[in-house]
Design an enzyme around this catalytic site. Structure first.
Site, PDB file in Angstrom:
ATOM      1  N   HIS A 118     -25.109  -8.080 -74.553  1.00  0.00           N
ATOM      2  CA  HIS A 118     -24.047  -9.194 -74.381  1.00  0.00           C
ATOM      3  C   HIS A 118     -23.538  -9.161 -72.961  1.00  0.00           C
ATOM      4  O   HIS A 118     -23.186  -8.307 -72.366  1.00  0.00           O
ATOM      5  CB  HIS A 118     -22.834  -9.051 -75.478  1.00  0.00           C
ATOM      6  CG  HIS A 118     -22.167  -7.853 -75.434  1.00  0.00           C
ATOM      7  ND1 HIS A 118     -21.130  -7.696 -74.453  1.00  0.00           N
ATOM      8  CD2 HIS A 118     -22.356  -6.754 -75.937  1.00  0.00           C
ATOM      9  CE1 HIS A 118     -20.366  -6.420 -74.727  1.00  0.00           C
ATOM     10  NE2 HIS A 118     -21.230  -5.937 -75.728  1.00  0.00           N
ATOM     11  N   ASP A 120     -20.394 -10.864 -72.369  1.00  0.00           N
ATOM     12  CA  ASP A 120     -18.881 -11.101 -72.336  1.00  0.00           C
ATOM     13  C   ASP A 120     -18.363  -9.642 -72.355  1.00  0.00           C
ATOM     14  O   ASP A 120     -19.142  -8.491 -72.593  1.00  0.00           O
ATOM     15  CB  ASP A 120     -18.253 -11.684 -73.303  1.00  0.00           C
ATOM     16  CG  ASP A 120     -18.769 -10.932 -74.945  1.00  0.00           C
ATOM     17  OD1 ASP A 120     -19.908 -10.533 -74.926  1.00  0.00           O
ATOM     18  OD2 ASP A 120     -17.847 -10.726 -75.638  1.00  0.00           O
ATOM     19  N   ASP A 151     -20.132  -1.850 -70.232  1.00  0.00           N
ATOM     20  CA  ASP A 151     -20.242  -2.448 -71.772  1.00  0.00           C
ATOM     21  C   ASP A 151     -19.980  -4.111 -71.452  1.00  0.00           C
ATOM     22  O   ASP A 151     -19.002  -4.281 -71.408  1.00  0.00           O
ATOM     23  CB  ASP A 151     -19.182  -1.852 -72.518  1.00  0.00           C
ATOM     24  CG  ASP A 151     -19.130  -2.424 -73.910  1.00  0.00           C
ATOM     25  OD1 ASP A 151     -20.231  -3.154 -74.233  1.00  0.00           O
ATOM     26  OD2 ASP A 151     -18.125  -2.270 -74.684  1.00  0.00           O
ATOM     27  N   GLU A 186     -19.640 -11.036 -78.289  1.00  0.00           N
ATOM     28  CA  GLU A 186     -19.537  -9.669 -78.988  1.00  0.00           C
ATOM     29  C   GLU A 186     -18.246  -8.941 -79.108  1.00  0.00           C
ATOM     30  O   GLU A 186     -17.893  -8.553 -80.101  1.00  0.00           O
ATOM     31  CB  GLU A 186     -20.669  -8.882 -78.359  1.00  0.00           C
ATOM     32  CG  GLU A 186     -21.242  -7.625 -79.276  1.00  0.00           C
ATOM     33  CD  GLU A 186     -20.150  -6.396 -79.130  1.00  0.00           C
ATOM     34  OE1 GLU A 186     -20.140  -5.639 -80.102  1.00  0.00           O
ATOM     35  OE2 GLU A 186     -19.374  -6.332 -78.198  1.00  0.00           O
ATOM     36  N   GLU A 187     -17.779  -8.974 -77.856  1.00  0.00           N
ATOM     37  CA  GLU A 187     -16.390  -8.589 -77.675  1.00  0.00           C
ATOM     38  C   GLU A 187     -15.311  -9.234 -78.370  1.00  0.00           C
ATOM     39  O   GLU A 187     -14.071  -8.518 -78.632  1.00  0.00           O
ATOM     40  CB  GLU A 187     -15.954  -8.268 -76.272  1.00  0.00           C
ATOM     41  CG  GLU A 187     -16.833  -7.674 -75.475  1.00  0.00           C
ATOM     42  CD  GLU A 187     -16.737  -6.097 -75.943  1.00  0.00           C
ATOM     43  OE1 GLU A 187     -16.410  -5.569 -76.883  1.00  0.00           O
ATOM     44  OE2 GLU A 187     -17.276  -5.396 -75.053  1.00  0.00           O
ATOM     45  N   HIS A 451     -14.015  -0.395 -72.756  1.00  0.00           N
ATOM     46  CA  HIS A 451     -12.965  -0.980 -73.356  1.00  0.00           C
ATOM     47  C   HIS A 451     -11.421  -0.551 -72.862  1.00  0.00           C
ATOM     48  O   HIS A 451     -10.724  -0.922 -72.993  1.00  0.00           O
ATOM     49  CB  HIS A 451     -12.906  -0.847 -74.979  1.00  0.00           C
ATOM     50  CG  HIS A 451     -13.839  -1.494 -75.725  1.00  0.00           C
ATOM     51  ND1 HIS A 451     -13.673  -1.947 -77.000  1.00  0.00           N
ATOM     52  CD2 HIS A 451     -15.108  -2.023 -75.356  1.00  0.00           C
ATOM     53  CE1 HIS A 451     -14.707  -2.486 -77.435  1.00  0.00           C
ATOM     54  NE2 HIS A 451     -15.816  -2.534 -76.288  1.00  0.00           N
TER      55      HIS A 451
END
Length: 482
Positions: A118, A120, A151, A186-187, A451
């Site tokens: 992903h 995003d 990520d 996805e996030e 994150h």
């Protein structure tokens, strides 16, 4: 590190295969190493785009990120079709964030591989918590810092770079079927994911699905993720008063919402900090040694603060439920007045163990909250979101091929890990493609801090992750009779 390593001696393939592997692997290794500067430069360009997919952020940045990724994919010149696609979000007229979808059919009996990542990213948080600007890729030591550096824009580039290496080694006229799906939300819960799968089923169909969005055991040891917890998130609002009142006038006689909320939240935990919600289940699986010292080193647990829960540390992270209050709407300290608060809202995030359905878990949590509301307080529960846990079947040939590729790339066999986080869309992939073999791999390590502020990618891990995938594609390009 959140995992459960199992010792797995990789299958190295037949003797007839091994000599051919040597020459092919040398060509792939050379291609990965020579292409690494360009790969890292392309990754840095992606990191500079603040593609936060959350509703409060500018969608134009996610669109710009999709444009940048699709340009990289088209430049590979191996796919019959390359498109930016958006799907509708169930229950309304809104469409999801842009995704990239590319495909080429298999030939001569070769399998088809669906590569997922992903583009995003999570919100950056407070700038002052970062040692460098979150969207300015910065190398310090052997790590690349920036939001999305690990990520999952590194996952995107692992796919791009491994395909580049395959082209450099064997040319563009290879027989392996490829599908590429780079998601854009996805996030933010993959809200359009199920619709996207249903609308693009044939373009996404593969014998093997590689999800590049997980961890490695450490910077020297690769991993295949075999278990993921699911999730249940919700907003809880507690009300006790029709309006605010002076705390000096009525405090001590009437319960305010903050008191009721604190008492209610306390019922969710046992004395050791473990989850105390009836109906949330655990699974019993063996875990390796993982010391409290290692936990402290990897998490920044302050001296004097004890870990919570019971059982082995990894079982608490992988195979037991966890519940976290991730946000609260209440008067701030700076704006606090001598007032009895009429209502308070919190966001609750629950991780559920593999083997339990998210619907069953959501019912258990809601039942607990309503039955334990103190003083007859009003309890409102809304904005519920769920994601299914997942257990990987490791008995298929694709896992064997992946273990061999990782061992050759890293120089050490991979371990199987369980991850405390959630990737709920994998359950959707299994639902739509029940015959496909799932491989959950990744470019992260315990210090990546996905994150969190100062997210980073270990460049040595990244190189080996790219090499692993290149070796896997090379092996599958020679495989028939799947």
């Amino acid at each position: 590190m959140t995992g459960n390593p199992q010792t797995n001696s990789p299958t190295t393939g037949s003797a007839a295969h091994s000599e051919a592997d040597s020459g092919a692997q040398n060509a792939l290794r050379t291609a990965v190493e020579q292409g690494l500067p360009t790969t890292i430069a392309d990754l840095c360009a992606l990191v500079r785009i603040p593609s936060v997919s959350w509703a409060a952020f500018d969608r134009a940045h996610v669109a710009a990120s999709a444009d940048a990724v699709v340009a990289l994919v088209r430049h590979l010149d191996v796919f019959e079709s390359v498109d930016i696609v958006q799907a509708g979000i169930p229950g309304g007229t809104e469409v999801g964030q842009p995704a990239i979808l590319a495909s080429r059919p298999a030939r001569n009996g070769r399998p088809t591989v669906l590569l997922y990542a992903h583009h995003d990213v999570q919100p950056p948080g407070k700038d002052e918590d970062w040692e460098s600007d979150p969207f300015t890729p910065t190398v310090r030591g052997d790590r690349l810092y920036g939001r999305g550096a690990a990520d999952d824009k590194a996952g995107v580039m692992a796919h791009i770079a491994s395909i580049r290496a395959l082209v450099a080694a064997v040319g563009r006229d290879f027989d392996l079927g490829l599908a590429l799906f780079i998601e854009g939300e996805e996030e933010f819960g993959s809200r359009s994911f199920a619709t996207f799968l249903n609308e693009n089923r044939e373009a996404l169909r593969g014998d093997v699905i590689v999800v590049a969005d997980s961890n490695n055991w450490d910077v020297n040891t690769p991993a295949i993720t075999t278990a993921l917890r699911g999730n249940v998130t919700l907003r809880l609002t507690v009300r006790t008063l029709e309006h605010a009142s002076h705390s000096g006038m009525f405090g001590g006689a009437i319960p305010d919402a903050m008191l009721a909320m604190i008492k209610l939240l306390a019922t969710l935990y046992g004395d050791d900090g473990s989850v105390a919600v009836a109906g949330l289940t655990s699974i019993d699986v063996p875990t390796p040694d993982y010391s409290e010292e290692q936990l402290r080193a990897e998490t920044g647990l302050l001296p004097g603060v004890s870990p919570i829960g019971h059982g082995s540390i990894l079982s608490r992270i992988w195979s037991q439920p966890a519940l976290t209050v991730t946000g609260i709407d209440a008067p701030s300290v700076d704006n606090a007045s001598n007032t009895l608060t009429p209502s308070v809202s919190v966001r609750i995030s629950t991780r559920i163990a593999p083997g339990q359905s998210s619907v069953e878990a959501a019912v258990a949590i809601e039942t607990h909250l309503r039955e334990h509301a103190p003083f007859g307080a009003s309890v409102e529960i809304d904005d519920i979101d769920t994601g299914e846990p997942f257990l990987v079947d490791t008995s298929g040939w694709a896992v064997t091929e992946a273990r061999t590729a990782m061992t050759d790339a890293w120089g050490t066999p991979p371990v199987d890990i369980g991850v405390g986080g959630s990737i709920p869309f994998i359950a959707d992939l299994v639902r739509v493609f029940p015959a496909a073999q799932i491989l959950v791999t990744g470019v992260e390590d315990p210090d990546s801090r996905a994150h969190s502020p100062n997210e980073s990618l270990h460049l040595g891990v990244f190189k080996r992750a790219v090499l692993s995938e290149a070796f896997l594609l090379g092996r599958l390009n020679e495989r028939t009779g799947h």
